[in-house]
Design a protein around this motif. Structure first.
Motif, PDB file in Angstrom:
ATOM      1  N   LYS A 130       0.689  -1.268  -0.248  1.00 43.31           N
ATOM      2  CA  LYS A 130       0.227   0.044   0.247  1.00 43.31           C
ATOM      3  C   LYS A 130       0.894   1.442  -0.344  1.00 43.31           C
ATOM      4  N   ARG A 131       2.282   1.429   0.452  1.00 42.67           N
ATOM      5  CA  ARG A 131       2.810   2.356   0.418  1.00 42.67           C
ATOM      6  C   ARG A 131       3.150   2.336  -0.800  1.00 42.67           C
ATOM      7  N   MET A 132       3.474   1.015  -1.794  1.00 45.39           N
ATOM      8  CA  MET A 132       4.298   1.844  -3.047  1.00 45.39           C
ATOM      9  C   MET A 132       3.137   2.233  -3.723  1.00 45.39           C
ATOM     10  N   TRP A 133       2.041   1.314  -4.182  1.00 50.99           N
ATOM     11  CA  TRP A 133       0.613   1.523  -4.582  1.00 50.99           C
ATOM     12  C   TRP A 133      -0.127   3.013  -4.671  1.00 50.99           C
ATOM     13  N   ARG A 134      -0.523   3.596  -2.966  1.00 52.79           N
ATOM     14  CA  ARG A 134      -1.525   4.750  -2.851  1.00 52.79           C
ATOM     15  C   ARG A 134      -0.322   5.469  -2.439  1.00 52.79           C
ATOM     16  N   ILE A 135       0.682   5.773  -2.010  1.00 53.41           N
ATOM     17  CA  ILE A 135       1.413   7.130  -1.880  1.00 53.41           C
ATOM     18  C   ILE A 135       2.895   7.060  -3.173  1.00 53.41           C
ATOM     19  N   ILE A 136       3.645   6.426  -2.609  1.00 53.37           N
ATOM     20  CA  ILE A 136       5.000   6.130  -3.437  1.00 53.37           C
ATOM     21  C   ILE A 136       4.723   6.290  -4.921  1.00 53.37           C
ATOM     22  N   LEU A 137       3.917   5.352  -5.807  1.00 52.06           N
ATOM     23  CA  LEU A 137       4.088   5.370  -7.324  1.00 52.06           C
ATOM     24  C   LEU A 137       3.352   6.311  -7.659  1.00 52.06           C
ATOM     25  N   PRO A 138       1.866   7.069  -6.805  1.00 50.24           N
ATOM     26  CA  PRO A 138       1.423   8.463  -8.018  1.00 50.24           C
ATOM     27  C   PRO A 138       2.342   9.665  -7.684  1.00 50.24           C
ATOM     28  N   GLN A 139       2.965   9.990  -6.759  1.00 51.16           N
ATOM     29  CA  GLN A 139       4.289  11.353  -6.916  1.00 51.16           C
ATOM     30  C   GLN A 139       5.258  10.572  -7.773  1.00 51.16           C
ATOM     31  N   ALA A 140       5.840   9.512  -7.580  1.00 49.26           N
ATOM     32  CA  ALA A 140       6.855   8.879  -8.793  1.00 49.26           C
ATOM     33  C   ALA A 140       6.196   9.024 -10.316  1.00 49.26           C
ATOM     34  N   LEU A 141       5.294   8.527 -10.562  1.00 44.57           N
ATOM     35  CA  LEU A 141       4.511   9.005 -11.485  1.00 44.57           C
ATOM     36  C   LEU A 141       4.334  10.315 -12.228  1.00 44.57           C
ATOM     37  N   LEU A 142       4.323  11.291 -11.890  1.00 47.19           N
ATOM     38  CA  LEU A 142       4.508  12.748 -12.004  1.00 47.19           C
ATOM     39  C   LEU A 142       5.890  12.793 -12.040  1.00 47.19           C
ATOM     40  N   ASN A 143       7.292  12.372 -11.252  1.00 47.02           N
ATOM     41  CA  ASN A 143       8.385  12.940 -11.938  1.00 47.02           C
ATOM     42  C   ASN A 143       9.089  11.942 -12.976  1.00 47.02           C
ATOM     43  N   MET A 144       8.071  11.481 -13.182  1.00 46.34           N
ATOM     44  CA  MET A 144       8.643  10.441 -14.420  1.00 46.34           C
ATOM     45  C   MET A 144       8.540  11.096 -15.425  1.00 46.34           C
ATOM     46  N   LEU A 145       6.237  11.536 -15.638  1.00 48.94           N
ATOM     47  CA  LEU A 145       6.246  11.782 -17.249  1.00 48.94           C
ATOM     48  C   LEU A 145       7.346  11.964 -17.743  1.00 48.94           C
ATOM     49  N   PRO A 146       8.215  13.576 -17.782  1.00 47.76           N
ATOM     50  CA  PRO A 146       8.348  13.975 -18.492  1.00 47.76           C
ATOM     51  C   PRO A 146       9.731  13.411 -19.179  1.00 47.76           C
ATOM     52  N   PRO A 147      10.901  12.414 -17.798  1.00 49.44           N
ATOM     53  CA  PRO A 147      11.698  11.904 -19.208  1.00 49.44           C
ATOM     54  C   PRO A 147      10.530  10.546 -19.744  1.00 49.44           C
ATOM     55  N   TRP A 148       9.466  10.362 -19.271  1.00 44.60           N
ATOM     56  CA  TRP A 148       9.256   9.252 -20.357  1.00 44.60           C
ATOM     57  C   TRP A 148       8.499   9.842 -21.758  1.00 44.60           C
ATOM     58  N   GLY A 149       8.906  10.880 -21.865  1.00 46.78           N
ATOM     59  CA  GLY A 149       7.827  11.767 -22.859  1.00 46.78           C
ATOM     60  C   GLY A 149       8.576  11.746 -23.951  1.00 46.78           C
ATOM     61  N   ASN A 150       9.825  11.527 -23.582  1.00 48.79           N
ATOM     62  CA  ASN A 150      11.748  11.466 -24.243  1.00 48.79           C
ATOM     63  C   ASN A 150      11.236   9.779 -25.317  1.00 48.79           C
ATOM     64  N   LEU A 151      11.111   8.831 -24.147  1.00 49.90           N
ATOM     65  CA  LEU A 151      10.883   7.806 -24.143  1.00 49.90           C
ATOM     66  C   LEU A 151      10.400   7.177 -25.116  1.00 49.90           C
ATOM     67  N   ILE A 152       9.229   7.805 -25.156  1.00 53.86           N
ATOM     68  CA  ILE A 152       7.823   7.343 -25.775  1.00 53.86           C
ATOM     69  C   ILE A 152       8.260   7.958 -27.423  1.00 53.86           C
ATOM     70  N   ILE A 153       8.870   9.095 -27.665  1.00 56.94           N
ATOM     71  CA  ILE A 153       9.490   8.995 -28.923  1.00 56.94           C
ATOM     72  C   ILE A 153      10.292   8.094 -29.394  1.00 56.94           C
ATOM     73  N   GLU A 154      11.163   8.539 -28.608  1.00 55.76           N
ATOM     74  CA  GLU A 154      12.432   6.982 -29.383  1.00 55.76           C
ATOM     75  C   GLU A 154      11.370   5.524 -29.507  1.00 55.76           C
ATOM     76  N   LEU A 155      10.495   5.130 -29.088  1.00 58.49           N
ATOM     77  CA  LEU A 155       9.568   4.015 -28.811  1.00 58.49           C
ATOM     78  C   LEU A 155       8.946   4.583 -30.831  1.00 58.49           C
ATOM     79  N   LEU A 156       8.589   5.791 -30.758  1.00 52.77           N
ATOM     80  CA  LEU A 156       7.996   5.638 -32.378  1.00 52.77           C
ATOM     81  C   LEU A 156       9.248   5.452 -33.342  1.00 52.77           C
TER      82      LEU A 156
END
Ligand SMILES: Nc1ncnc2c1ncn2[C@@H]1O[C@H](COP(=O)(O)OP(=O)(O)OP(=O)(O)O)[C@@H](O)[C@H]1O
Ligand SMILES: [Mg+2]
Lengths: 221, 270
Positions: A130-156
């Motif tokens: 629960k610590r991971m899913w409810r508290i940490i991951l939602p915040q981590a997701l926000l941290n990592m969205l900008p670099p995910w944008g680049n990765l997704i373009i690489e994927l394309l």
């Protein structure tokens, strides 16, 4: 042949190719997200039986070329009795490869969540899951969205490689058309523009929107 | 290995403080931060912990909530917290046992550590719903009562980023109370606040002391506040309790030289 005539003649084939590219891209992206979550969490696990496979996976897929991995899946696995359809092989190789990079983003995003958040969750006696899913991951997701944008373009961009195992994607069609017409500038120029438009006007805006949406949802606005 | 047979499996009714540190040692690597600490805290008692930076004040609280210890046993409400019974003997607590044993303990932090992706109300409901298995409706009622208590019911749907430091700390107190703790740990809860909002948090704490039968351990640098509300003040120095006593005695008539030095240094800084 004018470019208008070229487009009238070959436009539909480019569009068919683009459709295959888009589907390969979407499936690979979904797979990459799932793989990165599993491997990113695995790499952070305190249990060596989870950690070492994740580390090995990430090292392997990041340490060798995507093209070699694609050929390995397509030509070598059948020798061991494992045969995949070429479409499946295509997005599988892409998703597995980009997932290894994504795993590092997941790991980094989780580690960037302040220590105090773990401690606050722990002080409410929340279970590790629960610590991971409810508290940490939602915040981590926000941290990592900008670099995910680049990765997704690489994927394309990476999807163009599936043409090499004869998946009829945009790149495959461009090469075919070039082979029969010898109009290289038109063939590859058109493909280039379509890739660019897809990345710049569909994928990037979507990622931006997702970032804004998540930011609002997570109350950081 | 320490011989654990000298420690009781449970404390008897006749000698059952809310919290007992018995011969507790805490090390970080080679550094011994707390050495052979013995401290009892009675039910409903308000104990303030003061002392110079690095003397181990935070560590005392963290051992109850977040850290493992290297020697001794800690009891909460008569039951061992750091150890569990196995075949009639005490052994090191498992992670799961520790987490459950800590359920009667709540903690508030210097930097609040509210969950930024949840509103004030959701922050308070998280523990009751996810850990105590309470229904959303009941958890909401309880949380709204507590937000009322800390004077923030009108901010219940705000995210922490929209709240001032003082407001965030009050939500954090409500969040901890929502778990109905028997022991509340407060680690310098006003240190990160602007001077003009410290009062709103200390008022809330004063309310807790008078209204609830809550046992509170509070680390603080605010001597005036400690003096006003504590039943007892412990002065830590170098990982040991150098001196402890009723606030009037300790502040007006400190016996030990280090206490005198510390208090006069704080006074001249004020
Ligand atoms: N995680 C850690 N790893 C190593 N050493 C630590 C750790 N946490 C605390 N210490 C050390 O333990 C000692 C006591 O620290 P503690 O935080 O309990 O002090 P404190 O009395 O709360 O000080 P302050 O008033 O500055 O908050 C210090 O010497 C500190 O450097
Ligand atoms: Mg401290």
């Amino acid at each position: 042949m004018s470019y208008t005539e070229f487009l009238a003649e070959y436009g539909p084939r480019f569009l068919d190719g683009l459709q295959v590219t888009a589907i390969q891209f979407l499936l690979a992206a979904v797979l990459a997200v799932m793989v990165s979550l599993v491997m990113g969490l695995g790499k952070l696990s305190s249990n060596p039986a989870l950690r070492w496979p994740a580390v090995a996976y990430i090292e392997f897929f990041r340490g060798s070329s995507l093209l070699v991995q694609l050929f390995l899946l397509f030509y070598v696995l059948p020798l061991f009795g494992l045969t995949f359809d070429k479409y499946v092989t295509g997005f599988l190789a892409l998703g597995l490869n980009l997932g290894a990079y994504g795993a590092e983003l997941v790991r980094g995003g989780i580690q960037a969540v302040p220590r105090g958040q773990w401690e606050a969750a722990y002080s409410l006696s929340m279970s590790p899951a629960k610590r991971m899913w409810r508290i940490i991951l939602p915040q981590a997701l926000l941290n990592m969205l900008p670099p995910w944008g680049n990765l997704i373009i690489e994927l394309l961009k990476g999807t163009a490689l599936v043409a090499l195992i004869a998946v009829p994607d945009l790149m495959f069609e461009a090469r075919q058309i070039n082979g029969s017409t010898f109009l290289s500038a038109q063939s590859f120029g058109t493909a280039l523009i379509m890739y660019f438009v897809f990345a710049r006007f569909i994928v990037t805006p979507f990622m931006r929107w997702l970032e804004r949406f998540m930011t609002r949802k997570l109350g950081r606005a | 290995m320490e011989d654990l047979s000298q420690y009781p499996l449970e404390l008897p009714e006749s000698d059952k403080p809310m919290v007992r540190f018995q011969n507790v040692t805490k090390r970080y690597g080679a550094l011994t931060v707390l050495d052979d600490l013995n401290l009892d805290i009675a039910e409903g008692e308000m104990v303030s912990i003061i002392g110079p930076s690095g003397s181990g004040k935070t560590t005392v609280l963290r051992m109850l909530m977040l850290e493992r210890i290297q020697g001794g046993v800690i009891y909460v409400d008569g039951k061992p917290l750091t150890h569990m019974q196995q075949r009639g003997r005490l052994v090191q607590a498992s992670e799961k046992y520790l987490r459950q044993a800590r359920e009667p303990v709540g903690m508030c932090f210097q930097h609040f550590n509210l969950f930024p992706h949840m509103t004030a109300l959701q922050n308070c409901m998280e523990g009751p719903v996810q850990v105590l298995g309470m229904s959303k409706k009941n958890a909401r009622e309880r949380s709204e009562e507590l937000l009322e208590l800390v004077g923030l019911i009108d901010k219940k749907d705000q995210h922490p980023s929209r709240l001032s430091g003082g407001q965030q700390q009050r939500v954090a107190i409500a969040r901890a109370l929502a778990m109905r703790p028997k022991v509340l740990l407060l680690d310098e809860v006003t240190s990160a606040l602007d001077p003009e909002v410290i009062g709103e948090v200390t008022e809330v704490i004063k309310g807790l002391v008078s209204a609830h039968n809550l046992t509170i351990m509070m680390v603080t640098h605010q001597m005036g506040f400690a003096r006003e509300i504590s039943d007892r003040v412990c002065f830590f120095f170098g990982g040991k309790i150098e001196e402890q006593g009723a606030p009037a005695d300790l502040f007006d008539n400190p016996q030990r030289e280090r206490t005198q030095q510390f208090l006069s240094a704080v006074k001249s800084a004020d």
